[in-house]
Design a protein around this motif. Structure first.
Motif, short mmCIF file in Angstrom:
data_model
loop_
_atom_site.label_atom_id
_atom_site.label_comp_id
_atom_site.label_asym_id
_atom_site.label_seq_id
_atom_site.Cartn_x
_atom_site.Cartn_y
_atom_site.Cartn_z
N GLY A 64 0.82 -1.20 0.00
CA GLY A 64 0.00 0.00 0.00
C GLY A 64 0.85 1.25 0.00
O GLY A 64 2.02 1.24 0.38
N ARG A 65 0.22 2.37 -0.42
CA ARG A 65 0.93 3.66 -0.45
C ARG A 65 -0.08 4.77 -0.21
O ARG A 65 -1.15 4.79 -0.83
N ARG A 66 0.25 5.67 0.71
CA ARG A 66 -0.62 6.82 0.96
C ARG A 66 -0.28 7.92 -0.02
O ARG A 66 0.87 8.34 -0.14
N LEU A 67 -1.29 8.43 -0.72
CA LEU A 67 -1.07 9.46 -1.74
C LEU A 67 -1.27 10.86 -1.18
O LEU A 67 -0.55 11.78 -1.57
N THR A 68 -2.27 11.05 -0.31
CA THR A 68 -2.53 12.37 0.28
C THR A 68 -2.93 12.19 1.74
O THR A 68 -3.40 11.13 2.15
#
Length: 546
Positions: A64-68
């Motif tokens: 997973g990756r947090r974008l904002t």
């Protein structure tokens, strides 16, 4: 002003967007990918954010990756959304859900929305601290792709390369499978596959040197996904297996010597002369710094088990053994007589051994007779009794055990079997020790890496399908390739529900996300229309008077 949605409005809205390989699948009619459809729905929700609502965007594939952060800034959200692209990795929910769960400690999150095509593992090892809203878009069009590529040695310099091609549609789909050796096409086969009829093809390869093979699929009709149409596989150079056997283990030396394609070090030294071997068979735990991915210790108790296992002068016999273990495959140990008796300390059981990383492969009357321990890519076997003090060397099973040890070492060294590497992380690469290298990825990026003291590169990320060059300065030291190689992603199958630890969440098909609908533009247009009517009415009355 706004019109409230049917669903309860959440003030903090995490949106998890699936960017796995299957999200690149396109529709045969519209040409749009699954990710493009998801983006359209998320853009609509961003545009309908009210003043007290904040959204945070996450993307996920294998991780997973947090974008904002949570924000109501539409420009920031739309900019992050526009940068999203499908990856060459399979989809997994565990990691991104844990990231979203971490935000529940700071923000009052009630519902998390997942935007996906439903091509996910149906079992998720995660306890939900919030409710989950899974929104599923239609699956892509018909797809055909390579789901497996491996090679098996059939002679000193001969290999058989196996390639499996699968399809996602009920109807048969045609394609041409091209086979390349060091970028030169050497073979080509027409095929037809469906979701129930896969094809497995065999290509012969003869080479004593290392070779880079590529299987490339050329569909004859529409194909919704291109990422699974190419797979690379590196064949190692042919060489004999390097083995050191303790000179005191004459029975083991004799059993190993008769096997083919091996190089057994002769001599009377009690420790190996070299530092690197493929297989070591020893009657002492001290190897003088020598290492091997496969080690067999005979009549040796591991140092961390000496307080737990004691060897007595007594008769012992085999109670049971693990018949499925590769080391004991095709071995019959019934009626084996042993002149030593390993005893497990009072009150201890196999559970305590397993906690230290050991697996019992052979059980004796009072304790373990053979232990196995895996450490990373290495494996060691520990006979707690000396095989010369048993009838094992005189049984048919003894040369089979020796052959199994050699076969295990061949596999560890990729000299008998080798499989294509899926995207995610590159396999361990053998290079010169303590040296700086640069890995050139298929999309042109360069990753610096330093080899270990034993001459390996490991943990190199491989996010893209294609060829990876390992550069020593400006020279190519070696190369390795990857492929998607994921049957689930290529099949485009969707799950109807996700099963979590305590509950099941349905993956609903939806053309849009429930959200508040702003009435500002509607009211503005209505007011503008009233103003135009009023202007027309008074101008008309004035014209009539004139």
């Amino acid at each position: 002003p706004f019109l409230s949605a049917d669903a309860e409005v959440a003030q903090y809205m995490p949106v998890l967007i699936d960017c796995s390989a299957s999200m690149a699948a396109t529709d045969e009619i519209t040409g749009k990918s699954r990710l493009e459809l998801v983006k359209e729905q998320v853009r609509e929700q961003i545009g309908s954010l009210s003043g007290d609502q904040k959204m945070s965007l996450f993307s996920f594939s294998a991780t997973g990756r947090r974008l904002t952060d949570f924000t109501s800034d539409r420009r920031q959200l739309l900019k992050a959304l526009d940068l999203l692209e499908p990856s060459d990795l399979p989809g997994q929910l565990d990691d991104v859900l844990r990231m979203a769960a971490a935000y529940t400690r700071t923000f009052p999150i009630e519902t998390v929305t997942i935007m996906t095509d439903g091509n996910l593992p149906d079992q998720v090892d995660f306890e939900l601290p919030f409710s989950l809203d899974v929104r599923r878009v239609d699956a892509g069009g018909a797809n055909i792709g390579i789901t497996e590529m491996s090679a098996r040695r059939s002679g000193p310099q001969e290999w058989e390369v196996f390639v499996r091609v699968s399809g996602s549609s009920v109807d048969l789909r045609g394609a041409e499978l091209k086979f390349f050796e060091n970028n030169v096409e050497t073979n080509s086969q027409p095929i037809e596959v469906s979701n129930e009829e896969a094809e497995r093809l065999v290509f012969p390869v003869s080479s004593a040197e290392s070779r880079l093979l590529e299987a490339r699929l050329v569909p004859t009709g529409f194909d919704s996904m291109a990422v699974d149409n190419s797979v690379w596989l590196t064949l190692p150079a042919a060489r004999p297996l390097k083995i050191w056997t303790s000179p005191k283990l004459a029975s083991w030396r004799h059993a190993i010597r008769v096997l083919s394609n091996i190089e057994q070090e002769d001599g009377t030294d009690e420790q190996p002369k070299g530092s690197d071997y493929d297989l070591i068979i020893s009657d002492a735990a001290d190897l003088g710094g020598a290492i091997a991915p496969v080690q067999v210790f005979v009549g040796v108790i591991p140092d961390d088990l000496k307080t737990m296992i004691e060897v007595k002068e007594d008769v012992d016999y085999v109670v049971d053994w693990n018949r499925t273990a590769p080391f004991l495959r095709h071995v019959q140990l019934a009626d084996l007589e042993i002149g030593e008796q390993p005893r497990l300390a009072t009150g201890l059981s196999a559970k305590e051994l397993e906690e230290l990383g050991y697996e019992v492969l052979i059980d004796g009357k009072t304790g373990p007779l053979l232990l196995q321990r895996r450490e990373g890519l290495s494996v060691s076997y520990w006979f707690t009794f000396h095989t010369d003090r048993s009838t094992l060397p005189y049984r048919v099973g003894f040369p089979i055990i020796a052959a199994n040890a050699v076969e295990s070492a061949l596999k560890q060294a990729s000299l008998s079997e080798v499989s294509a590497a899926p995207t995610g992380v590159l396999p361990v690469i053998s290079v010169e020790a303590d040296r700086n290298y640069t890995i050139k990825t298929p999309d042109g990026q360069q990753i610096p890496a330093t080899s270990t003291p034993v001459g390996t590169l490991s943990g190199i990320p491989a996010a893209k399908v294609g060829r990876y060059d390992i550069l020593d300065g400006n020279d190519v030291a070696t190369w390795v390739g990857t492929g998607l190689l994921n049957t689930t992603e290529s099949s485009l199958k969707t799950v109807e529900a996700l099963r979590f630890t305590e509950l099941t969440v349905a993956a609903e098909k939806s053309d849009r996300i429930d959200s508040d609908q702003p009435l500002w533009w509607t009211l503005a247009l209505l007011a503008f229309g009233v103003m135009l009517f009023e202007w027309w009415y008074f101008q008309r009355a004035r014209g009539a008077a004139a």
